[in-house]
Design an enzyme around this catalytic site. Structure first.
Site, PDB file in Angstrom:
ATOM      1  N   VAL A  55       1.664   1.589  -4.100  1.00 17.17           N
ATOM      2  CA  VAL A  55       2.700   1.488  -3.070  1.00 17.17           C
ATOM      3  C   VAL A  55       3.792   0.462  -3.409  1.00 17.17           C
ATOM      4  O   VAL A  55       4.680   0.206  -2.607  1.00 17.17           O
ATOM      5  CB  VAL A  55       2.115   1.195  -1.654  1.00 17.17           C
ATOM      6  CG1 VAL A  55       1.299   2.361  -1.156  1.00 17.17           C
ATOM      7  CG2 VAL A  55       1.328  -0.097  -1.629  1.00 17.17           C
ATOM      8  N   ASN A  81      -0.913  -2.068   5.055  1.00 14.37           N
ATOM      9  CA  ASN A  81      -1.965  -3.077   4.849  1.00 14.37           C
ATOM     10  C   ASN A  81      -2.083  -3.554   3.401  1.00 14.37           C
ATOM     11  O   ASN A  81      -2.515  -4.679   3.152  1.00 14.37           O
ATOM     12  CB  ASN A  81      -3.303  -2.487   5.318  1.00 14.37           C
ATOM     13  CG  ASN A  81      -4.484  -3.315   4.845  1.00 14.37           C
ATOM     14  OD1 ASN A  81      -4.786  -4.364   5.395  1.00 14.37           O
ATOM     15  ND2 ASN A  81      -5.156  -2.853   3.787  1.00 14.37           N
ATOM     16  N   SER A 133       0.245 -12.211   7.720  1.00 16.44           N
ATOM     17  CA  SER A 133      -0.702 -13.311   7.475  1.00 16.44           C
ATOM     18  C   SER A 133      -0.259 -14.557   8.239  1.00 16.44           C
ATOM     19  O   SER A 133       0.942 -14.742   8.488  1.00 16.44           O
ATOM     20  CB  SER A 133      -0.734 -13.639   5.977  1.00 16.44           C
ATOM     21  OG  SER A 133      -1.362 -14.885   5.751  1.00 16.44           O
ATOM     22  N   TYR A 146       3.518 -15.381  -1.616  1.00 17.40           N
ATOM     23  CA  TYR A 146       2.725 -14.657  -0.620  1.00 17.40           C
ATOM     24  C   TYR A 146       3.291 -14.941   0.776  1.00 17.40           C
ATOM     25  O   TYR A 146       3.512 -14.018   1.567  1.00 17.40           O
ATOM     26  CB  TYR A 146       1.267 -15.114  -0.724  1.00 17.40           C
ATOM     27  CG  TYR A 146       0.321 -14.392   0.194  1.00 17.40           C
ATOM     28  CD1 TYR A 146      -0.116 -13.100  -0.097  1.00 17.40           C
ATOM     29  CD2 TYR A 146      -0.152 -14.999   1.359  1.00 17.40           C
ATOM     30  CE1 TYR A 146      -1.001 -12.445   0.746  1.00 17.40           C
ATOM     31  CE2 TYR A 146      -1.026 -14.349   2.211  1.00 17.40           C
ATOM     32  CZ  TYR A 146      -1.456 -13.070   1.899  1.00 17.40           C
ATOM     33  OH  TYR A 146      -2.324 -12.417   2.736  1.00 17.40           O
ATOM     34  N   LYS A 150       5.036 -12.244   3.445  1.00 16.46           N
ATOM     35  CA  LYS A 150       4.465 -11.970   4.769  1.00 16.46           C
ATOM     36  C   LYS A 150       5.456 -12.318   5.880  1.00 16.46           C
ATOM     37  O   LYS A 150       5.518 -11.643   6.911  1.00 16.46           O
ATOM     38  CB  LYS A 150       3.151 -12.741   4.931  1.00 16.46           C
ATOM     39  CG  LYS A 150       2.052 -12.285   3.955  1.00 16.46           C
ATOM     40  CD  LYS A 150       1.726 -10.814   4.119  1.00 16.46           C
ATOM     41  CE  LYS A 150       0.558 -10.360   3.288  1.00 16.46           C
ATOM     42  NZ  LYS A 150       0.213  -8.948   3.487  1.00 16.46           N
ATOM     43  N   ILE A 179     -10.135 -14.091   6.432  1.00 14.46           N
ATOM     44  CA  ILE A 179     -11.043 -12.969   6.704  1.00 14.46           C
ATOM     45  C   ILE A 179     -11.933 -12.759   5.481  1.00 14.46           C
ATOM     46  O   ILE A 179     -11.472 -12.863   4.335  1.00 14.46           O
ATOM     47  CB  ILE A 179     -10.232 -11.671   6.990  1.00 14.46           C
ATOM     48  CG1 ILE A 179      -9.180 -11.881   8.105  1.00 14.46           C
ATOM     49  CG2 ILE A 179     -11.157 -10.504   7.331  1.00 14.46           C
ATOM     50  CD1 ILE A 179      -9.713 -12.197   9.481  1.00 14.46           C
TER      51      ILE A 179
HETATM   52  P1  NAP Z   1      -8.602  -6.922  -0.566  1.00 14.78           P
HETATM   53  O1  NAP Z   1     -10.011  -6.903  -0.113  1.00 14.78           O
HETATM   54  O2  NAP Z   1      -8.242  -7.600  -1.833  1.00 14.78           O
HETATM   55  O3  NAP Z   1      -8.053  -5.414  -0.576  1.00 14.78           O
HETATM   56  C1  NAP Z   1      -6.729  -5.146  -0.924  1.00 14.78           C
HETATM   57  C2  NAP Z   1      -6.446  -3.673  -0.775  1.00 14.78           C
HETATM   58  O4  NAP Z   1      -5.057  -3.464  -1.097  1.00 14.78           O
HETATM   59  C3  NAP Z   1      -7.272  -2.808  -1.718  1.00 14.78           C
HETATM   60  O5  NAP Z   1      -7.718  -1.654  -1.040  1.00 14.78           O
HETATM   61  C4  NAP Z   1      -6.275  -2.450  -2.814  1.00 14.78           C
HETATM   62  O6  NAP Z   1      -6.497  -1.159  -3.373  1.00 14.78           O
HETATM   63  C5  NAP Z   1      -4.972  -2.415  -2.045  1.00 14.78           C
HETATM   64  N1  NAP Z   1      -3.802  -2.556  -2.914  1.00 14.78           N
HETATM   65  C6  NAP Z   1      -3.406  -3.640  -3.635  1.00 14.78           C
HETATM   66  N2  NAP Z   1      -2.314  -3.351  -4.362  1.00 14.78           N
HETATM   67  C7  NAP Z   1      -2.013  -2.049  -4.085  1.00 14.78           C
HETATM   68  C8  NAP Z   1      -0.988  -1.162  -4.539  1.00 14.78           C
HETATM   69  N3  NAP Z   1      -0.041  -1.545  -5.416  1.00 14.78           N
HETATM   70  N4  NAP Z   1      -0.977   0.110  -4.057  1.00 14.78           N
HETATM   71  C9  NAP Z   1      -1.931   0.528  -3.176  1.00 14.78           C
HETATM   72  N5  NAP Z   1      -2.926  -0.270  -2.732  1.00 14.78           N
HETATM   73  C10 NAP Z   1      -2.962  -1.544  -3.181  1.00 14.78           C
HETATM   74  O7  NAP Z   1      -7.673  -7.627   0.543  1.00 14.78           O
HETATM   75  P2  NAP Z   1      -7.839  -7.726   2.116  1.00 14.78           P
HETATM   76  O8  NAP Z   1      -8.313  -9.078   2.430  1.00 14.78           O
HETATM   77  O9  NAP Z   1      -8.526  -6.544   2.677  1.00 14.78           O
HETATM   78  O10 NAP Z   1      -6.280  -7.693   2.511  1.00 14.78           O
HETATM   79  C11 NAP Z   1      -5.667  -6.623   3.208  1.00 14.78           C
HETATM   80  C12 NAP Z   1      -4.356  -7.121   3.786  1.00 14.78           C
HETATM   81  O11 NAP Z   1      -4.609  -8.195   4.700  1.00 14.78           O
HETATM   82  C13 NAP Z   1      -3.406  -7.696   2.717  1.00 14.78           C
HETATM   83  O12 NAP Z   1      -2.085  -7.328   2.990  1.00 14.78           O
HETATM   84  C14 NAP Z   1      -3.591  -9.186   2.862  1.00 14.78           C
HETATM   85  O13 NAP Z   1      -2.453  -9.907   2.439  1.00 14.78           O
HETATM   86  C15 NAP Z   1      -3.811  -9.316   4.362  1.00 14.78           C
HETATM   87  N6  NAP Z   1      -4.495 -10.559   4.733  1.00 14.78           N
HETATM   88  C16 NAP Z   1      -5.756 -10.835   4.310  1.00 14.78           C
HETATM   89  C17 NAP Z   1      -6.351 -12.036   4.668  1.00 14.78           C
HETATM   90  C18 NAP Z   1      -7.740 -12.417   4.241  1.00 14.78           C
HETATM   91  O14 NAP Z   1      -8.141 -13.574   4.479  1.00 14.78           O
HETATM   92  N7  NAP Z   1      -8.513 -11.547   3.640  1.00 14.78           N
HETATM   93  C19 NAP Z   1      -5.643 -12.943   5.469  1.00 14.78           C
HETATM   94  C20 NAP Z   1      -4.360 -12.625   5.875  1.00 14.78           C
HETATM   95  C21 NAP Z   1      -3.793 -11.425   5.518  1.00 14.78           C
HETATM   96  P3  NAP Z   1      -7.086  -0.880  -4.872  1.00 14.78           P
HETATM   97  O15 NAP Z   1      -8.244  -1.816  -5.047  1.00 14.78           O
HETATM   98  O16 NAP Z   1      -7.481   0.555  -4.798  1.00 14.78           O
HETATM   99  O17 NAP Z   1      -5.961  -1.118  -5.839  1.00 14.78           O
END
Ligand code: NAP
Length: 237
Positions: A55, A81, A133, A146, A150, A179
């Site tokens: 994406v 997301n 975030s 980052y 956001k 998270i």
């Molecule tokens: P995660 O476990 O690392 O998962 C990231 C997801 O994004 C994976 O499914 C990955 O898919 C996908 N992704 C990354 N680059 C992509 C690309 N170029 N095209 C399509 N898909 C892509 O992260 P998460 O913690 O679930 O984070 C999800 C969202 O929440 C993010 O936007 C993150 O910034 C936000 N967030 C997370 C936290 C936290 O503490 N975890 C806090 C604040 C905000 P593939 O593996 O298939 O490439």
């Protein structure tokens, strides 16, 4: 409803997709690198369809939206997301870093939203949720790119909510705190316990804390332009 979730092969996106599919919605779960995880997600959930697209690239997004519209005829809900994080001193950040983080986190949301909107505007109905975030709200040391990406998402949420209200399309951000997903797997035990001391609810969040809010926002009808931060009280503005 027909719902597209970007970055749904793992973590928060996967939980959002599973929860919405369980409610009887048809969910298209986008993924990029995690083919095995995405296949498994589809196998275990009859209401989930998967689509591989990077994406950060407009052409791949265009093909994904064409696929969804040809197969399902409409998109009721878009959840932007997909995202990646990076830890670097501001002075060490390169143009390549800028392009990678901004394209994956912000340009992706901009493009996907642009490609989905003609259908939503035609239907005079839609719900867009940007997963931003807490760092977009308060800024993070050594995570400037980052945080910038956001904050950009949140600004897009606010301006689009104003522009799209008359078309009956609601746009909101969910800004998670910390998270429990792969994104934080590099944090040491010590880092986590330091963070926990700053969180009034004394725990880190689970993907389901975010998916419950997504479900609520989809079912709501009068919330738009809001940045809802789910963070255990870590950041109170
Ligand atoms: P995660 O476990 O690392 O998962 C990231 C997801 O994004 C994976 O499914 C990955 O898919 C996908 N992704 C990354 N680059 C992509 C690309 N170029 N095209 C399509 N898909 C892509 O992260 P998460 O913690 O679930 O984070 C999800 C969202 O929440 C993010 O936007 C993150 O910034 C936000 N967030 C997370 C936290 C936290 O503490 N975890 C806090 C604040 C905000 P593939 O593996 O298939 O490439």
């Amino acid at each position: 409803m027909i719902i597209l979730v970007t970055g749904a092969s793992r973590g928060i996106g996967k939980e959002i997709a599973q929860n919405l599919a369980k409610q009887g919605n048809k969910v298209i779960a986008n993924y990029n690198k995690s083919e095995k995880e995405a296949q498994e997600l589809m196998r275990n959930n009859q209401n989930i369809d998967i689509y591989k697209a990077d994406v950060s690239k407009r052409t791949e997004i265009k093909h994904m939206i064409e696929y969804v519209l040809n197969k399902y005829g409409k998109i009721d809900v878009l959840i932007n997301n997909a995202g990646i994080s990076q830890n670097k001193l501001f002075t060490d950040i390169t143009d390549k870093d800028w392009n990678e983080i901004m394209n994956t986190n912000l340009y992706s949301a901009f493009c996907t939203t642009q490609e989905v909107l003609p259908n939503m505007i035609h239907n005079k109905k839609g719900c867009i949720i940007n997963i931003s975030s807490v760092w977009g709200i308060v800024g993070a040391s050594c995570e400037s790119l980052y945080s910038i990406s956001k904050a950009g998402m949140d600004a897009m949420t606010k301006s689009l909510a104003k522009e799209l209200g008359p078309s009956k399309i609601r746009v909101n951000s969910i800004a998670p705190g910390i998270i429990d997903t792969d994104m934080n797997k590099n944090l040491k035990k010590e880092d986590i316990s330091n963070i926990l001391q700053e969180i009034p609810l004394e725990k880190i969040g689970n993907p389901s804390d975010i998916s419950k809010c997504v479900e609520w926002l989809i079912n709501d009808s009068y919330t738009t332009g809001q940045i809802i931060s789910i963070n255990g009280g870590w950041i109170i503005t």
